[in-house]
Design a protein around this motif. Sequence first.
Motif, PDB file in Angstrom:
ATOM      1  N   VAL A  17       0.841  -1.201   0.000  1.00  0.00           N
ATOM      2  CA  VAL A  17       0.000   0.000   0.000  1.00  0.00           C
ATOM      3  C   VAL A  17       0.877   1.253   0.000  1.00  0.00           C
ATOM      4  O   VAL A  17       0.634   2.189  -0.767  1.00  0.00           O
ATOM      5  CB  VAL A  17      -0.977  -0.006   1.199  1.00  0.00           C
ATOM      6  N   PHE A  18       1.900   1.278   0.848  1.00  0.00           N
ATOM      7  CA  PHE A  18       2.783   2.444   0.898  1.00  0.00           C
ATOM      8  C   PHE A  18       3.473   2.682  -0.442  1.00  0.00           C
ATOM      9  O   PHE A  18       3.536   3.810  -0.928  1.00  0.00           O
ATOM     10  CB  PHE A  18       3.834   2.275   2.003  1.00  0.00           C
ATOM     11  N   ALA A  19       3.988   1.615  -1.054  1.00  0.00           N
ATOM     12  CA  ALA A  19       4.704   1.764  -2.329  1.00  0.00           C
ATOM     13  C   ALA A  19       3.774   2.275  -3.427  1.00  0.00           C
ATOM     14  O   ALA A  19       4.168   3.120  -4.244  1.00  0.00           O
ATOM     15  CB  ALA A  19       5.332   0.431  -2.739  1.00  0.00           C
ATOM     16  N   SER A  20       2.550   1.800  -3.454  1.00  0.00           N
ATOM     17  CA  SER A  20       1.635   2.233  -4.508  1.00  0.00           C
ATOM     18  C   SER A  20       1.137   3.653  -4.262  1.00  0.00           C
ATOM     19  O   SER A  20       1.046   4.450  -5.202  1.00  0.00           O
ATOM     20  CB  SER A  20       0.464   1.257  -4.637  1.00  0.00           C
ATOM     21  N   ILE A  21       0.839   4.000  -3.013  1.00  0.00           N
ATOM     22  CA  ILE A  21       0.397   5.367  -2.723  1.00  0.00           C
ATOM     23  C   ILE A  21       1.529   6.350  -2.993  1.00  0.00           C
ATOM     24  O   ILE A  21       1.302   7.433  -3.545  1.00  0.00           O
ATOM     25  CB  ILE A  21      -0.129   5.468  -1.279  1.00  0.00           C
ATOM     26  N   ALA A  22       2.747   5.998  -2.618  1.00  0.00           N
ATOM     27  CA  ALA A  22       3.895   6.862  -2.893  1.00  0.00           C
ATOM     28  C   ALA A  22       4.065   7.075  -4.389  1.00  0.00           C
ATOM     29  O   ALA A  22       4.414   8.175  -4.837  1.00  0.00           O
ATOM     30  CB  ALA A  22       5.163   6.266  -2.287  1.00  0.00           C
ATOM     31  N   TYR A  23       3.796   6.050  -5.187  1.00  0.00           N
ATOM     32  CA  TYR A  23       3.892   6.184  -6.643  1.00  0.00           C
ATOM     33  C   TYR A  23       2.788   7.087  -7.185  1.00  0.00           C
ATOM     34  O   TYR A  23       3.051   8.019  -7.939  1.00  0.00           O
ATOM     35  CB  TYR A  23       3.820   4.808  -7.315  1.00  0.00           C
TER      36      TYR A  23
END
Length: 125
Positions: A17-23
């Motif tokens: 979730v963090f990696a996708s939201i950061a993207y």
Amino acid sequence: MKVTTTVIRILLGGLMVFASIAYFFNLGNPEQPVGKMAVFMEGLVASQYLLPLVKGIELIAGLALLTGIFPRITPLILLPISLNIALVHLFLDPKNLAIAFFAFGANLYLILQQWSHYQSLLKVR
């Protein structure tokens, strides 16, 4: 064992979730890739669809892991993504290998915890 599985499921879900939201929201200042990793990333960006697709799948699967819905199919959906993350970092960006191997290892762990449910899918007639 159940506590370990829950902790690993939440950590992997949070990472996805963090990696996708950061993207999607351009959070932080990610370090610019260099060398072969830069060439690889240029190719992904040039495709115009692959990174948003992968990050969208990461977001949906990460939310599924965090909420605990679809516990048997979610690790299978994430398997090709986590394998590619591990291989890309193994061959192109070794300095971030620990996180990549955590994602792949956690994914494998979650699959092995559900292995009895997958065995019927792998039977030869």
